[in-house]
Design an enzyme around this catalytic site. Structure first.
Site, mmCIF file in Angstrom:
data_model
loop_
_atom_site.group_PDB
_atom_site.id
_atom_site.type_symbol
_atom_site.label_atom_id
_atom_site.label_comp_id
_atom_site.label_asym_id
_atom_site.label_seq_id
_atom_site.Cartn_x
_atom_site.Cartn_y
_atom_site.Cartn_z
ATOM 1 N N GLY A 13 6.288 0.298 4.458
ATOM 2 C CA GLY A 13 6.308 0.371 5.930
ATOM 3 C C GLY A 13 6.749 1.726 6.443
ATOM 4 O O GLY A 13 7.706 1.835 7.210
ATOM 5 N N ALA A 14 6.029 2.775 6.028
ATOM 6 C CA ALA A 14 6.471 4.136 6.403
ATOM 7 C C ALA A 14 5.573 4.781 7.462
ATOM 8 O O ALA A 14 5.744 5.952 7.758
ATOM 9 C CB ALA A 14 6.545 5.018 5.159
ATOM 10 N N SER A 15 4.659 4.028 8.021
ATOM 11 C CA SER A 15 3.751 4.646 9.005
ATOM 12 C C SER A 15 4.474 5.013 10.294
ATOM 13 O O SER A 15 4.015 5.852 11.057
ATOM 14 C CB SER A 15 2.574 3.709 9.298
ATOM 15 O OG SER A 15 3.018 2.379 9.449
ATOM 16 N N ARG A 16 5.616 4.352 10.555
ATOM 17 C CA ARG A 16 6.352 4.605 11.806
ATOM 18 C C ARG A 16 7.857 4.509 11.535
ATOM 19 O O ARG A 16 8.283 4.047 10.482
ATOM 20 C CB ARG A 16 6.014 3.528 12.848
ATOM 21 C CG ARG A 16 4.594 3.531 13.302
ATOM 22 C CD ARG A 16 4.350 2.471 14.367
ATOM 23 N NE ARG A 16 4.247 1.115 13.832
ATOM 24 C CZ ARG A 16 5.057 0.117 14.167
ATOM 25 N NH1 ARG A 16 6.024 0.314 15.029
ATOM 26 N NH2 ARG A 16 4.893 -1.090 13.638
ATOM 27 N N ASN A 91 11.613 -1.127 3.014
ATOM 28 C CA ASN A 91 11.912 -0.859 4.421
ATOM 29 C C ASN A 91 11.103 -1.723 5.386
ATOM 30 O O ASN A 91 11.578 -1.998 6.495
ATOM 31 C CB ASN A 91 11.651 0.627 4.706
ATOM 32 C CG ASN A 91 11.583 0.916 6.185
ATOM 33 O OD1 ASN A 91 12.610 1.032 6.861
ATOM 34 N ND2 ASN A 91 10.367 1.005 6.735
ATOM 35 N N SER A 143 20.403 -4.798 7.880
ATOM 36 C CA SER A 143 20.779 -4.473 9.264
ATOM 37 C C SER A 143 22.210 -4.946 9.501
ATOM 38 O O SER A 143 22.661 -5.908 8.866
ATOM 39 C CB SER A 143 19.842 -5.201 10.225
ATOM 40 O OG SER A 143 20.350 -5.154 11.543
ATOM 41 N N TYR A 156 15.763 -13.158 12.219
ATOM 42 C CA TYR A 156 15.943 -11.781 11.720
ATOM 43 C C TYR A 156 17.283 -11.661 10.980
ATOM 44 O O TYR A 156 17.358 -11.103 9.876
ATOM 45 C CB TYR A 156 15.887 -10.827 12.918
ATOM 46 C CG TYR A 156 15.983 -9.367 12.589
ATOM 47 C CD1 TYR A 156 14.887 -8.664 12.072
ATOM 48 C CD2 TYR A 156 17.155 -8.647 12.824
ATOM 49 C CE1 TYR A 156 14.972 -7.308 11.788
ATOM 50 C CE2 TYR A 156 17.243 -7.294 12.548
ATOM 51 C CZ TYR A 156 16.144 -6.627 12.028
ATOM 52 O OH TYR A 156 16.230 -5.284 11.751
ATOM 53 N N ALA A 158 19.009 -13.994 9.546
ATOM 54 C CA ALA A 158 18.943 -14.746 8.283
ATOM 55 C C ALA A 158 18.197 -13.932 7.226
ATOM 56 O O ALA A 158 18.612 -13.872 6.065
ATOM 57 C CB ALA A 158 18.257 -16.089 8.508
ATOM 58 N N LYS A 160 17.929 -10.688 7.052
ATOM 59 C CA LYS A 160 18.699 -9.501 6.671
ATOM 60 C C LYS A 160 19.947 -9.873 5.867
ATOM 61 O O LYS A 160 20.358 -9.133 4.970
ATOM 62 C CB LYS A 160 19.063 -8.685 7.917
ATOM 63 C CG LYS A 160 17.845 -8.084 8.627
ATOM 64 C CD LYS A 160 17.104 -7.108 7.726
ATOM 65 C CE LYS A 160 15.940 -6.421 8.391
ATOM 66 N NZ LYS A 160 15.216 -5.512 7.491
ATOM 67 N N ILE A 189 19.131 1.887 15.888
ATOM 68 C CA ILE A 189 18.352 3.096 15.607
ATOM 69 C C ILE A 189 17.180 3.136 16.589
ATOM 70 O O ILE A 189 16.466 2.133 16.751
ATOM 71 C CB ILE A 189 17.813 3.087 14.148
ATOM 72 C CG1 ILE A 189 18.947 2.795 13.143
ATOM 73 C CG2 ILE A 189 17.109 4.402 13.833
ATOM 74 C CD1 ILE A 189 20.093 3.779 13.108
HETATM 75 P P1 NAP Z 1 9.130 -0.211 13.331
HETATM 76 O O1 NAP Z 1 9.243 1.054 14.110
HETATM 77 O O2 NAP Z 1 8.631 -1.441 14.015
HETATM 78 O O3 NAP Z 1 8.230 0.080 12.023
HETATM 79 C C1 NAP Z 1 8.005 -0.957 11.099
HETATM 80 C C2 NAP Z 1 7.211 -0.433 9.934
HETATM 81 O O4 NAP Z 1 7.049 -1.497 8.990
HETATM 82 C C3 NAP Z 1 5.815 0.040 10.320
HETATM 83 O O5 NAP Z 1 5.497 1.180 9.559
HETATM 84 C C4 NAP Z 1 4.933 -1.149 9.916
HETATM 85 O O6 NAP Z 1 3.636 -0.762 9.517
HETATM 86 C C5 NAP Z 1 5.669 -1.653 8.702
HETATM 87 N N1 NAP Z 1 5.395 -3.053 8.372
HETATM 88 C C6 NAP Z 1 5.687 -4.157 9.116
HETATM 89 N N2 NAP Z 1 5.312 -5.264 8.450
HETATM 90 C C7 NAP Z 1 4.777 -4.857 7.260
HETATM 91 C C8 NAP Z 1 4.237 -5.512 6.135
HETATM 92 N N3 NAP Z 1 4.142 -6.858 6.087
HETATM 93 N N4 NAP Z 1 3.789 -4.776 5.097
HETATM 94 C C9 NAP Z 1 3.871 -3.419 5.122
HETATM 95 N N5 NAP Z 1 4.382 -2.737 6.149
HETATM 96 C C10 NAP Z 1 4.824 -3.444 7.218
HETATM 97 O O7 NAP Z 1 10.545 -0.625 12.709
HETATM 98 P P2 NAP Z 1 11.844 0.275 12.352
HETATM 99 O O8 NAP Z 1 12.749 0.231 13.512
HETATM 100 O O9 NAP Z 1 11.414 1.561 11.791
HETATM 101 O O10 NAP Z 1 12.486 -0.628 11.207
HETATM 102 C C11 NAP Z 1 12.328 -0.360 9.818
HETATM 103 C C12 NAP Z 1 13.287 -1.229 9.025
HETATM 104 O O11 NAP Z 1 14.625 -0.981 9.472
HETATM 105 C C13 NAP Z 1 13.054 -2.723 9.219
HETATM 106 O O12 NAP Z 1 13.316 -3.407 8.005
HETATM 107 C C14 NAP Z 1 14.095 -3.095 10.259
HETATM 108 O O13 NAP Z 1 14.438 -4.453 10.205
HETATM 109 C C15 NAP Z 1 15.230 -2.197 9.856
HETATM 110 N N6 NAP Z 1 16.226 -1.944 10.916
HETATM 111 C C16 NAP Z 1 15.872 -1.325 12.091
HETATM 112 C C17 NAP Z 1 16.847 -1.109 13.058
HETATM 113 C C18 NAP Z 1 16.550 -0.420 14.352
HETATM 114 O O14 NAP Z 1 17.458 -0.344 15.199
HETATM 115 N N7 NAP Z 1 15.351 0.112 14.586
HETATM 116 C C19 NAP Z 1 18.163 -1.520 12.837
HETATM 117 C C20 NAP Z 1 18.473 -2.144 11.632
HETATM 118 C C21 NAP Z 1 17.503 -2.340 10.680
HETATM 119 P P3 NAP Z 1 2.332 -0.753 10.508
HETATM 120 O O15 NAP Z 1 2.719 0.013 11.744
HETATM 121 O O16 NAP Z 1 1.295 -0.056 9.685
HETATM 122 O O17 NAP Z 1 1.998 -2.169 10.795
#
Ligand code: NAP
Length: 248
Positions: A13-16, A91, A143, A156, A158, A160, A189
Site C-alpha cells: 500500500g505505497a501508492s499514497r 502498511n 495505530s 479499525y 480491533a 490494529k 498523521i
Molecule cells: P491512505 O492514505 O488511505 O493510503 C492507504 C494505502 O493503502 C494506499 O496506497 C492504498 O492503495 C493501500 N491499500 C488499501 N487497501 C489495500 C489492499 N487491500 N491491498 C493493497 N494496498 C491497499 O492511508 P494512510 O493514512 O497512509 O495509512 C497507511 C497505514 O497507516 C494504514 O495501515 C493505516 O491504518 C495506518 N495509520 C494511519 C494513520 C493516520 O493518521 N493516517 C494513523 C495510524 C495508522 P490504493 O490507493 O492503490 O488503493
C-alpha cells in the site's frame, strides 16, 4: 555507505500516504523497493519513477494484500525480480468508521480483512524465504487506536490491536532464526485517510498533541527505516509509537 545499501524491501500500500513516505525514505537510504497498490495505478507508476531516480531498483505490483493467494504470488514475483527480500513493511490499510449501533457486518469484515488478515497473508508468504536467509525484519503498521481504542472505530481498533498480538507472537516464533518482527503505531498523521476529517476536528487533534502538530509520513518512515536497519538488530516484539507524545 547508506543505512539500507543493497537491501530489498517490500512495502504494501505505497501508492499514497504513509506507505509512499516509507518507500521513499527506504530508497533514500539505499534500499531497492518493491511496493504494492490496489487502485491508484497512476500514482504507483509515478512513485516507481521517483524511486528509480534515486538510483535504486523500484517496481510497483498490483496486489490486494487482503488476498491470501495474491500475497503468495507477490513474494514469488518479488524474489524473481529482486533475488532476495530483507524487509517486509505491512502498511496497507483502510477505515470504514461508524458507531457500533450503525456498523454493518460488511464494514467490520472488510476492515479486519484489509488490515489484519493482510498482515497474516504477507508474513506467512515471506516466512520461508526469510528462514532460508536466516535473517529478516518484518514491520507492521498498527495505530495508537489499537492501543487505546477509539469511539466510532471499533473495527479499525480491533484490527490494529490484533496486529500487535500477531507481531509479538511472530517475534517469539521467529526470533531464534534471526527474524525480527516489530510494530510501528502512528498517532495522527496527516494523509488522505485523515484528510476526510473536518478541519475543526483536525485543529483539535493538533492542539491536543504535545508536539502541537499532526505527524507526516516521513515521521513514520524514520522509525520504519530504523527497524529495517542493522541499527535495531536487538529489537524485536516491540511497538514503537510515532505520535508526537499523544500517548505516553
Ligand atoms: P491512505 O492514505 O488511505 O493510503 C492507504 C494505502 O493503502 C494506499 O496506497 C492504498 O492503495 C493501500 N491499500 C488499501 N487497501 C489495500 C489492499 N487491500 N491491498 C493493497 N494496498 C491497499 O492511508 P494512510 O493514512 O497512509 O495509512 C497507511 C497505514 O497507516 C494504514 O495501515 C493505516 O491504518 C495506518 N495509520 C494511519 C494513520 C493516520 O493518521 N493516517 C494513523 C495510524 C495508522 P490504493 O490507493 O492503490 O488503493
Amino acid at each position: 555507505m547508506k543505512l539500507l545499501q543493497n537491501q530489498t524491501v517490500i512495502v504494501t500500500g505505497a501508492s499514497r500516504g504513509i506507505g509512499r513516505g516509507i518507500a521513499l525514505k527506504l530508497a533514500e537510504q539505499g534500499a531497492n523497493v518493491a511496493f504494492t497498490y490496489l487502485s491508484s495505478e497512476a500514482k504507483a507508476k509515478e512513485l516507481e519513477a521517483e524511486i528509480a531516480a534515486k538510483g535504486v531498483k523500484a517496481k510497483a505490483y498490483h496486489s490486494d494484500a487482503a488476498d491470501y493467494k495474491a500475497a503468495e504470488q507477490l513474494v514469488t514475483d518479488v524474489l524473481a525480480d529482486f533475488g532476495k527480500i530483507d524487509t517486509l513493511v505491512n502498511n496497507a490499510g483502510i477505515t470504514k468508521d461508524g458507531l457500533l449501533m450503525r456498523m454493518s457486518e460488511e464494514q467490520f469484515d472488510a476492515v479486519i480483512k484489509a488490515n489484519l488478515k493482510s498482515v497474516f497473508n504477507l508474513t506467512k508468504a515471506i516466512q520461508r524465504p526469510m528462514l532460508k536467509e536466516r535473517k529478516g525484519s518484518i514491520i507492521n503498521i498498527t495505530s495508537v487506536v489499537g492501543i487505546r481504542g477509539n469511539a466510532g472505530q471499533s473495527n479499525y481498533a480491533a484490527s490494529k490491536a490484533g496486529i500487535i498480538g500477531f507481531t509479538k507472537s511472530i517475534a517469539l516464533e521467529l526470533g531464534s532464526r534471526n527474524i525480527r518482527c516489530n510494530a510501528v503505531a502512528p498517532g495522527f498523521i496527516e494523509t488522505e485517510m485523515t484528510g476526510a476529517l473536518d478541519e475543526k476536528v483536525v485543529a483539535q487533534w493538533r492542539e491536543s498533541i504535545p508536539l502541537k502538530r499532526g505527524g507526516t509520513a516521513d515521521d513514520v518512515a524514520g522509525a520504519v527505516a530504523f527497524l529495517a536497519s542493522d541499527w535495531s538488530t536487538y529489537i524485536t516484539g516491540q511497538v514503537i509509537q510515532v505520535c508526537g507524545g499523544m500517548l505516553t
